[in-house]
Design a protein around this motif. Structure first.
Motif, mmCIF file in Angstrom:
data_model
loop_
_atom_site.group_PDB
_atom_site.id
_atom_site.type_symbol
_atom_site.label_atom_id
_atom_site.label_comp_id
_atom_site.label_asym_id
_atom_site.label_seq_id
_atom_site.Cartn_x
_atom_site.Cartn_y
_atom_site.Cartn_z
ATOM 1 N N GLY A 165 0.753 -1.254 0.129
ATOM 2 C CA GLY A 165 -0.006 -0.036 -0.179
ATOM 3 C C GLY A 165 0.780 1.122 0.036
ATOM 4 N N ALA A 166 1.935 1.171 0.807
ATOM 5 C CA ALA A 166 2.907 2.491 0.791
ATOM 6 C C ALA A 166 3.426 2.414 -0.566
ATOM 7 N N TYR A 167 3.876 1.429 -1.379
ATOM 8 C CA TYR A 167 4.295 1.724 -2.660
ATOM 9 C C TYR A 167 3.342 2.329 -3.591
ATOM 10 N N ALA A 168 2.000 1.842 -3.593
ATOM 11 C CA ALA A 168 0.808 2.409 -4.200
ATOM 12 C C ALA A 168 0.705 3.893 -3.758
ATOM 13 N N LEU A 169 0.833 4.238 -2.645
ATOM 14 C CA LEU A 169 0.689 5.430 -2.331
ATOM 15 C C LEU A 169 1.769 6.515 -2.912
ATOM 16 N N ALA A 170 2.753 6.153 -2.874
ATOM 17 C CA ALA A 170 4.085 6.602 -3.527
ATOM 18 C C ALA A 170 3.997 6.775 -5.144
ATOM 19 N N THR A 171 3.465 5.795 -5.655
ATOM 20 C CA THR A 171 3.044 5.756 -7.152
ATOM 21 C C THR A 171 2.044 6.675 -7.357
ATOM 22 N N PHE A 172 0.885 6.968 -6.561
ATOM 23 C CA PHE A 172 -0.112 7.789 -6.912
ATOM 24 C C PHE A 172 0.418 9.192 -6.904
ATOM 25 N N LEU A 173 1.244 9.412 -5.687
ATOM 26 C CA LEU A 173 1.712 11.162 -5.504
ATOM 27 C C LEU A 173 2.540 11.384 -6.656
ATOM 28 N N GLY A 174 3.353 10.451 -7.214
ATOM 29 C CA GLY A 174 4.239 10.705 -8.198
ATOM 30 C C GLY A 174 3.362 11.092 -9.559
ATOM 31 N N ALA A 175 2.527 10.097 -10.052
ATOM 32 C CA ALA A 175 1.820 10.191 -11.088
ATOM 33 C C ALA A 175 0.887 11.409 -10.997
ATOM 34 N N TYR A 176 0.284 11.660 -9.883
ATOM 35 C CA TYR A 176 -0.669 12.698 -9.668
ATOM 36 C C TYR A 176 0.255 14.079 -9.956
ATOM 37 N N GLY A 177 1.491 14.332 -9.101
ATOM 38 C CA GLY A 177 2.318 15.403 -9.414
ATOM 39 C C GLY A 177 2.547 15.617 -10.908
ATOM 40 N N ILE A 178 2.880 14.458 -11.631
ATOM 41 C CA ILE A 178 3.325 14.678 -12.947
ATOM 42 C C ILE A 178 1.826 15.178 -13.779
ATOM 43 N N GLY A 179 0.693 14.714 -13.251
ATOM 44 C CA GLY A 179 -0.524 15.387 -14.024
ATOM 45 C C GLY A 179 -0.555 16.669 -13.610
ATOM 46 N N PHE A 180 -0.536 17.160 -12.560
ATOM 47 C CA PHE A 180 -0.610 18.689 -12.361
ATOM 48 C C PHE A 180 0.422 19.563 -13.240
ATOM 49 N N GLY A 181 1.696 18.861 -13.166
ATOM 50 C CA GLY A 181 2.540 19.552 -14.090
ATOM 51 C C GLY A 181 2.271 19.597 -15.336
ATOM 52 N N ALA A 182 1.692 18.603 -15.854
ATOM 53 C CA ALA A 182 1.270 18.575 -17.505
ATOM 54 C C ALA A 182 0.196 19.894 -17.473
ATOM 55 N N LEU A 183 -0.868 19.868 -16.433
ATOM 56 C CA LEU A 183 -1.615 20.778 -16.681
ATOM 57 C C LEU A 183 -1.156 22.058 -16.749
ATOM 58 N N VAL A 184 -0.257 22.640 -15.823
ATOM 59 C CA VAL A 184 0.553 23.680 -15.839
ATOM 60 C C VAL A 184 1.287 24.140 -17.106
ATOM 61 N N ALA A 185 1.867 22.920 -17.667
ATOM 62 C CA ALA A 185 2.844 23.184 -18.862
ATOM 63 C C ALA A 185 1.881 23.203 -20.030
ATOM 64 N N PHE A 186 0.684 22.978 -20.445
ATOM 65 C CA PHE A 186 -0.285 22.906 -21.311
ATOM 66 C C PHE A 186 -0.888 24.212 -21.222
ATOM 67 N N GLY A 187 -0.860 24.903 -19.834
ATOM 68 C CA GLY A 187 -1.421 26.364 -19.950
ATOM 69 C C GLY A 187 -2.779 26.387 -19.297
ATOM 70 N N THR A 188 -3.512 25.016 -19.108
ATOM 71 C CA THR A 188 -4.905 25.009 -18.323
ATOM 72 C C THR A 188 -4.980 25.352 -16.969
ATOM 73 N N MET A 189 -4.093 25.139 -16.151
ATOM 74 C CA MET A 189 -3.829 25.614 -14.724
ATOM 75 C C MET A 189 -3.130 26.550 -14.625
#
Length: 298
Positions: A165-189
């Motif tokens: 579960g801890a590995y799952a949480l770490a993966t979720f946080l990393g993937a979600y962080g990259i998702g936020f970064g993508a939204l900023v890069a695309f200019g929508t956030m």
């Protein structure tokens, strides 16, 4: 934590009737070490000491088969020998796990695809809808990783559910962080979204580093013997080196996201990918330097 004495009793029972040759004695001590580590994992996962010991010994299988493998020269003869051992000890995935993998993979692909299409303006989805899509995708990826690690495989024992579960949480946080970064890069956030991206990625790196540094052996006994001649991973031999790499990586990404924020506010967001690529390249150089550096003992 006190040592689980049930291990020694159950191990003696497992070897009852076996002629204690030098090879058998060596195998018994090797198995004892493996069982102690395995029961510690199971106890950390909430099992009682007695139940943990019984489960670990049950996972071991018939010690006579282990002795037969130990006296067989075929596994060290080459790929065919190892392949034969893999076939002999093959563990088929459970049908329920296969179904979950398909479902979570589909959710991840759909979420990422719809999130990107909406971020570039192809689909009319509001910003919080895009955040939700990347959230669903990140959750699916995290569940996929955690569930996979908690399964028994041909070569590995299942990881305790808490650690998986801890590995799952770490993966979720990393993937979600990259998702936020993508939204900023695309200019929508707005640019402040980079803060959430940084928090997610950096926390993920720290958590992965901690989990890697504290990971105990999961390989089954036959795998360890078959791969005894293979060079060990330096991070496995030196957990402190893995921990240092995690700290260095966190520092690199903290600086990287600070640079990205400065670039976005000064010269424009289109420079952000350059800083991201530079941070990633630096992390890979540090990884190569630490992973392949000369051993301390040499």
């Amino acid at each position: 934590m006190t040592e689980n004495t049930d291990i020694h009793r159950l191990l003696d029972e497992a070897f009852r009737g076996v002629e204690m040759t030098p090879d058998a004695q060596d195998l018994k001590e090797e198995v004892r070490t493996s069982l102690i580590a395995r029961t510690a994992e199971l106890e950390a996962d909430g099992r009682t000491p007695a139940d943990a010991a019984r489960t670990a010994v049950a996972e071991l299988g018939d010690v006579r088969e282990l002795l037969d493998e130990g006296t067989d020269a075929a596994p060290s003869a080459g790929l065919s020998g190892y392949a034969a051992l893999q076939q002999k000890h093959r563990v088929r995935p459970k049908p329920g796990f296969v179904v979950r993998v398909v479902v979570w993979s589909a959710v991840a692909v759909i979420g990422i695809t719809l999130g990107i299409l909406s971020a570039v303006g192809v689909l009319p989805i509001i910003i919080w809808g895009q955040v939700a899509l990347f959230g669903f995708a990140s959750t699916a990826i995290g569940l996929l990783v955690g569930d996979s690690l908690s399964q028994e495989t041909t070569t590995n024992h299942p990881m305790p559910s808490g650690r998986a579960g801890a590995y799952a949480l770490a993966t979720f946080l990393g993937a979600y962080g990259i998702g936020f970064g993508a939204l900023v890069a695309f200019g929508t956030m707005p640019v402040w979204g980079i803060v959430f991206a940084a928090l997610g990625v950096i926390t993920s790196i720290i958590l992965f580093a901690f989990l890697g540094a504290t990971q105990t052996n999961r390989h089954k006994a036959w795998t360890r013997r078959a791969l005894a001649d293979e060079p060990a991973n330096r991070f496995e031999r030196e957990p402190e080196t893995a921990a240092r790499f995690g700290i260095y990586s966190a520092a690199i990404w903290i600086v990287t996201f600070c640079v990205i924020a400065v670039l976005v506010f000064t010269v424009g967001w289109w420079w952000a990918p350059v800083a991201f690529a530079a941070g990633f390249a630096l992390m890979m150089l540090v990884l190569a330097r630490m992973l392949f550096a000369p051993d301390k003992k040499s």
